[in-house]
Scaffold this motif. Structure first.
Motif, PDB file in Angstrom:
ATOM      1  N   ASP A   1       6.359   5.982  12.277  1.00  0.00           N
ATOM      2  CA  ASP A   1       7.837   4.947  12.166  1.00  0.00           C
ATOM      3  C   ASP A   1       7.449   4.472  10.895  1.00  0.00           C
ATOM      4  OD1 ASP A   1      10.275   4.215  12.534  1.00  0.00           O
ATOM      5  OD2 ASP A   1       9.510   2.416  13.107  1.00  0.00           O
ATOM      6  N   ARG A   2       6.722   5.006   9.998  1.00  0.00           N
ATOM      7  CA  ARG A   2       6.368   4.591   8.528  1.00  0.00           C
ATOM      8  C   ARG A   2       7.530   5.284   7.684  1.00  0.00           C
ATOM      9  NH1 ARG A   2       1.211   2.440   8.547  1.00  0.00           N
ATOM     10  NH2 ARG A   2       1.129   1.438  10.632  1.00  0.00           N
ATOM     11  N   GLU A   3       7.743   4.758   6.634  1.00  0.00           N
ATOM     12  CA  GLU A   3       8.637   5.155   5.292  1.00  0.00           C
ATOM     13  C   GLU A   3       7.939   6.341   4.764  1.00  0.00           C
ATOM     14  OE1 GLU A   3      11.379   4.331   5.427  1.00  0.00           O
ATOM     15  OE2 GLU A   3      11.583   2.205   5.968  1.00  0.00           O
ATOM     16  N   VAL A   4       8.853   7.372   4.661  1.00  0.00           N
ATOM     17  CA  VAL A   4       8.352   8.936   3.773  1.00  0.00           C
ATOM     18  C   VAL A   4       9.508   8.847   2.672  1.00  0.00           C
ATOM     19  CG1 VAL A   4       7.818  11.178   3.995  1.00  0.00           C
ATOM     20  CG2 VAL A   4       7.468   9.553   5.944  1.00  0.00           C
ATOM     21  N   MET A   5       8.820   9.164   1.479  1.00  0.00           N
ATOM     22  CA  MET A   5       9.566   9.763   0.553  1.00  0.00           C
ATOM     23  C   MET A   5       9.180  11.210   0.028  1.00  0.00           C
ATOM     24  SD  MET A   5      10.518   6.335  -1.558  1.00  0.00           S
ATOM     25  CE  MET A   5      12.160   6.684  -2.063  1.00  0.00           C
ATOM     26  N   ALA A   6      10.110  11.809  -0.772  1.00  0.00           N
ATOM     27  CA  ALA A   6       9.804  13.055  -1.311  1.00  0.00           C
ATOM     28  C   ALA A   6      10.473  13.093  -2.498  1.00  0.00           C
ATOM     29  CB  ALA A   6      10.093  14.288  -0.427  1.00  0.00           C
ATOM     30  N   VAL A   7       9.605  13.703  -3.561  1.00  0.00           N
ATOM     31  CA  VAL A   7      10.458  14.121  -4.839  1.00  0.00           C
ATOM     32  C   VAL A   7      11.217  15.281  -4.845  1.00  0.00           C
ATOM     33  CG1 VAL A   7       9.956  14.243  -7.176  1.00  0.00           C
ATOM     34  CG2 VAL A   7       8.630  12.467  -5.989  1.00  0.00           C
ATOM     35  N   PRO A   8      12.264  15.150  -5.038  1.00  0.00           N
ATOM     36  CA  PRO A   8      13.078  16.610  -5.187  1.00  0.00           C
ATOM     37  C   PRO A   8      12.784  17.399  -6.301  1.00  0.00           C
ATOM     38  CG  PRO A   8      14.375  14.923  -5.707  1.00  0.00           C
ATOM     39  CD  PRO A   8      13.361  13.967  -5.384  1.00  0.00           C
ATOM     40  N   GLY A   9      12.938  18.733  -6.232  1.00  0.00           N
ATOM     41  CA  GLY A   9      12.677  19.369  -7.369  1.00  0.00           C
ATOM     42  C   GLY A   9      13.673  20.764  -7.299  1.00  0.00           C
ATOM     43  N   PRO A  10      13.218  21.632  -8.503  1.00  0.00           N
ATOM     44  CA  PRO A  10      14.054  22.527  -8.700  1.00  0.00           C
ATOM     45  C   PRO A  10      14.015  23.803  -7.457  1.00  0.00           C
ATOM     46  CG  PRO A  10      12.839  22.360 -10.579  1.00  0.00           C
ATOM     47  CD  PRO A  10      12.256  21.508  -9.510  1.00  0.00           C
TER      48      PRO A  10
ATOM     49  N   ALA B   1      -1.742   8.665   6.129  1.00  0.00           N
ATOM     50  CA  ALA B   1      -0.376   7.888   6.499  1.00  0.00           C
ATOM     51  C   ALA B   1      -0.566   6.836   6.988  1.00  0.00           C
ATOM     52  CB  ALA B   1       0.074   8.913   7.276  1.00  0.00           C
ATOM     53  N   GLY B   2      -1.451   6.490   8.088  1.00  0.00           N
ATOM     54  CA  GLY B   2      -1.491   5.133   8.798  1.00  0.00           C
ATOM     55  C   GLY B   2      -1.938   4.045   8.087  1.00  0.00           C
ATOM     56  N   MET B   3      -2.394   4.159   6.791  1.00  0.00           N
ATOM     57  CA  MET B   3      -2.934   2.789   6.004  1.00  0.00           C
ATOM     58  C   MET B   3      -1.782   2.439   5.133  1.00  0.00           C
ATOM     59  SD  MET B   3      -6.582   3.831   4.580  1.00  0.00           S
ATOM     60  CE  MET B   3      -6.809   2.522   3.367  1.00  0.00           C
ATOM     61  N   ALA B   4      -0.631   3.097   4.997  1.00  0.00           N
ATOM     62  CA  ALA B   4       0.344   2.919   3.809  1.00  0.00           C
ATOM     63  C   ALA B   4       1.743   2.423   4.237  1.00  0.00           C
ATOM     64  CB  ALA B   4       0.742   4.063   2.966  1.00  0.00           C
ATOM     65  N   ASP B   5       2.500   1.462   3.507  1.00  0.00           N
ATOM     66  CA  ASP B   5       3.666   1.232   3.929  1.00  0.00           C
ATOM     67  C   ASP B   5       4.834   2.417   3.886  1.00  0.00           C
ATOM     68  OD1 ASP B   5       3.238  -1.530   4.165  1.00  0.00           O
ATOM     69  OD2 ASP B   5       2.891  -1.406   2.056  1.00  0.00           O
TER      70      ASP B   5
ATOM     71  N   ALA C   1       0.108  -2.647  -6.178  1.00  0.00           N
ATOM     72  CA  ALA C   1      -0.055  -2.059  -4.921  1.00  0.00           C
ATOM     73  C   ALA C   1      -1.433  -1.202  -4.861  1.00  0.00           C
ATOM     74  CB  ALA C   1       1.043  -0.965  -4.868  1.00  0.00           C
ATOM     75  N   LEU C   2      -1.859  -1.148  -3.993  1.00  0.00           N
ATOM     76  CA  LEU C   2      -3.067  -0.287  -3.496  1.00  0.00           C
ATOM     77  C   LEU C   2      -2.523   1.140  -3.367  1.00  0.00           C
ATOM     78  CD1 LEU C   2      -5.823   0.279  -2.774  1.00  0.00           C
ATOM     79  CD2 LEU C   2      -5.192  -0.107  -0.526  1.00  0.00           C
ATOM     80  N   VAL C   3      -3.136   2.085  -4.277  1.00  0.00           N
ATOM     81  CA  VAL C   3      -2.894   3.453  -4.111  1.00  0.00           C
ATOM     82  C   VAL C   3      -3.721   4.358  -3.246  1.00  0.00           C
ATOM     83  CG1 VAL C   3      -2.465   5.663  -5.326  1.00  0.00           C
ATOM     84  CG2 VAL C   3      -1.724   3.286  -6.334  1.00  0.00           C
ATOM     85  N   VAL C   4      -3.323   4.908  -2.486  1.00  0.00           N
ATOM     86  CA  VAL C   4      -4.146   5.873  -1.296  1.00  0.00           C
ATOM     87  C   VAL C   4      -3.918   7.348  -1.371  1.00  0.00           C
ATOM     88  CG1 VAL C   4      -4.656   6.049   0.846  1.00  0.00           C
ATOM     89  CG2 VAL C   4      -4.149   3.816   0.178  1.00  0.00           C
ATOM     90  N   SER C   5      -4.940   8.040  -1.503  1.00  0.00           N
ATOM     91  CA  SER C   5      -4.821   9.722  -1.351  1.00  0.00           C
ATOM     92  C   SER C   5      -6.055  10.051  -1.038  1.00  0.00           C
ATOM     93  CB  SER C   5      -4.427  10.114  -2.649  1.00  0.00           C
ATOM     94  OG  SER C   5      -3.760  11.409  -2.554  1.00  0.00           O
ATOM     95  N   GLY C   6      -6.063  11.530  -0.986  1.00  0.00           N
ATOM     96  CA  GLY C   6      -7.115  12.274  -0.627  1.00  0.00           C
ATOM     97  C   GLY C   6      -8.222  12.895  -1.115  1.00  0.00           C
TER      98      GLY C   6
ATOM     99  N   VAL D   1       1.079  -1.437   0.036  1.00  0.00           N
ATOM    100  CA  VAL D   1      -0.024   0.141   0.002  1.00  0.00           C
ATOM    101  C   VAL D   1       0.615   1.257   0.023  1.00  0.00           C
ATOM    102  CG1 VAL D   1      -1.942   1.212   1.256  1.00  0.00           C
ATOM    103  CG2 VAL D   1      -1.725  -1.196   1.185  1.00  0.00           C
ATOM    104  N   ILE D   2       0.715   2.225  -0.867  1.00  0.00           N
ATOM    105  CA  ILE D   2       1.277   3.595  -1.027  1.00  0.00           C
ATOM    106  C   ILE D   2       0.391   4.632  -1.033  1.00  0.00           C
ATOM    107  CG2 ILE D   2       3.019   4.682  -2.446  1.00  0.00           C
ATOM    108  CD1 ILE D   2       4.275   2.353  -1.176  1.00  0.00           C
ATOM    109  N   SER D   3       0.958   5.622  -0.094  1.00  0.00           N
ATOM    110  CA  SER D   3       0.013   6.834  -0.348  1.00  0.00           C
ATOM    111  C   SER D   3       0.870   7.833  -1.108  1.00  0.00           C
ATOM    112  CB  SER D   3      -0.260   7.375   1.286  1.00  0.00           C
ATOM    113  OG  SER D   3      -1.130   6.516   1.948  1.00  0.00           O
ATOM    114  N   ILE D   4      -0.020   8.422  -1.920  1.00  0.00           N
ATOM    115  CA  ILE D   4       0.768   9.561  -2.841  1.00  0.00           C
ATOM    116  C   ILE D   4      -0.120  10.798  -2.615  1.00  0.00           C
ATOM    117  CG2 ILE D   4       1.354  10.312  -4.937  1.00  0.00           C
ATOM    118  CD1 ILE D   4       1.364   7.508  -5.886  1.00  0.00           C
ATOM    119  N   VAL D   5       0.524  11.945  -1.948  1.00  0.00           N
ATOM    120  CA  VAL D   5       0.057  13.132  -1.721  1.00  0.00           C
ATOM    121  C   VAL D   5       0.879  14.252  -2.339  1.00  0.00           C
ATOM    122  CG1 VAL D   5      -0.937  12.293   0.401  1.00  0.00           C
ATOM    123  CG2 VAL D   5       1.288  13.319   0.560  1.00  0.00           C
TER     124      VAL D   5
END
Length: 383
Positions: free
Chosen positions: A263-272, A235-239, A158-163, A129-133
């Motif tokens: 204590d879940r993994e967090v990733m961020a897409v870097p940008g300019p 946040a709580g639903m996802a890996d 994967a299951l995709v979760v968002s808002g 399960v991945i959350s994308i925000v």
């Protein structure tokens, strides 16, 4: 409550459901308080039949809360009855936190909702399960990256979760639908009203391949304070929660902070550095609250999807494993680790009869006893 309606409710639902739905309806009885009461008395029904002196003996139940419970429980039961009948009519699932269909990952966070309203077909306990925000004011860069991330998840099913919000959220949902992945939208209001209304058709499609989810009862309107509350479910639903684009004070940073606190993994897409919509992501990376996402392999390596979540191989030729003297729950874990080698906690959870909480306790005991070791990426292996 009429005799006929009580029979209809009991015929199609667990006998305790009426009380489970009614408990969080009582003013000031939040998820934490409700779980304390249920744990103390053994069931939601017992909370409603408890005497005043019994309720006042529960830790944290002061005079004001006691008064709320005693004065509002009858009205709460009437409202719960109407809620259950409406849920049945509208095909909404009422997921109490002890329900097996309740998201297991979410169940184990300290402020998990007591009750969820869910309409859809997706397995909320999917293996991945991945959350994308991200920001509502997303750029073309954010759109392209979001679609690439979702496309990379297809091979993992994967299951995709968002808002379900404007911007990155709805782009993630639409990309998942286009790719054939299940996607769940977590709402800051009740399920009968899609907000924003521009996403009504998307939500209807999601119900067919994914779903919509809320902790709020029927009749709840979207309100600003409810959005941070909604974010904790995302946040709580996802890996892992991936922030695609965010301003320096974007709402998606709340989801990232909550995921980090769980204590879940967090990733961020870097940008300019010149882009306002990348400032939040760059700050998450700089502050070490998020791992940079630059390509699909980054996520796969972070979660060990490339190896740890592969199907079990045949038992290897290795030393014999003597399980004599180990309790059955420990035997289950040791047997898997002996056969499969280093294994992700999600795989252990999926292939044992243990809940995630029970599994975590067993893993801790075995690690402290010197039989297994914890490895980076939530892997466990025999010593």
């Amino acid at each position: 409550m009429t005799q006929d309606s009580r029979h209809r409710i009991q015929d199609s639902n667990p006998s305790d459901l009426l009380f489970q739905v009614a408990l969080p309806i009582i003013p000031q009885v939040g998820g934490g308080t409700a779980r304390t009461l249920v744990k103390y008395f053994g069931s939601a029904e017992e909370v409603f039949t408890a005497l005043p002196e019994q309720l006042s003996a529960v830790p944290g139940i002061g005079k004001i809360l006691l008064k709320n419970i005693l004065e509002n429980k009858t009205a709460a039961l009437r409202e719960a009855e109407a809620t259950i009948l409406r849920a049945e009519a509208e095909q909404v699932q009422l997921l109490y936190f002890t329900n097996p269909a309740y998201p297991e990952r979410l169940r184990n966070v300290p402020d998990a909702p007591l009750l969820l309203y869910y309409k859809g077909t997706a397995d909320l306990n999917a293996l991945k399960v991945i959350s994308i925000v991200g920001t509502r004011q997303c750029t073309e860069y954010g759109r392209v990256v979001t679609e690439q991330i979702v496309q990379s998840l297809v091979q993992h099913e994967a299951l995709v979760v968002s808002g379900l919000a404007y911007g990155i959220d709805i782009l993630a949902h639409r990309a998942a639908l286009y790719a054939g992945l299940p996607t769940v939208g977590v709402m800051a209001n009740s399920l009968e009203t899609v907000y924003p209304t521009a996403h009504q058709r998307d939500a209807e499609r999601m119900v067919q391949n994914g779903g919509i989810l809320s902790e709020f009862p029927f009749g709840t309107k979207p309100d600003a304070p409810r959005f941070p509350s909604r974010n904790r479910i995302i946040a709580g639903m996802a890996d892992c929660t991936i922030v695609v684009e965010s301003t320096s004070k974007g709402g998606s940073l709340i989801s990232a902070d909550i995921a980090h606190s769980y204590d879940r993994e967090v990733m961020a897409v870097p940008g300019p550095i010149t882009s306002e919509t990348s400032q939040g992501c760059n700050q998450l990376i700089k502050s070490l609250k998020a791992v940079p996402y630059t390509k699909p392999k980054d996520l796969e390596e972070l979660l060990n999807w490339d190896k740890a979540l592969a199907p079990f191989a045949a038992p290897k030729a290795a030393r014999n494993l003597d399980l004599t003297g180990f309790p059955e729950d420990e035997q289950q874990v040791l047997r898997i680790l002996h056969q499969a080698g280093p294994t992700h906690i999600d795989v252990l959870n999926r292939n044992t009869s243990l809940t995630l909480g029970q599994l975590s306790s067993v893993l801790f005991t075995l690690e402290m006893s010197g039989f297994i070791k914890a490895m980076p990426g939530k892997l466990y292996a025999l010593l």
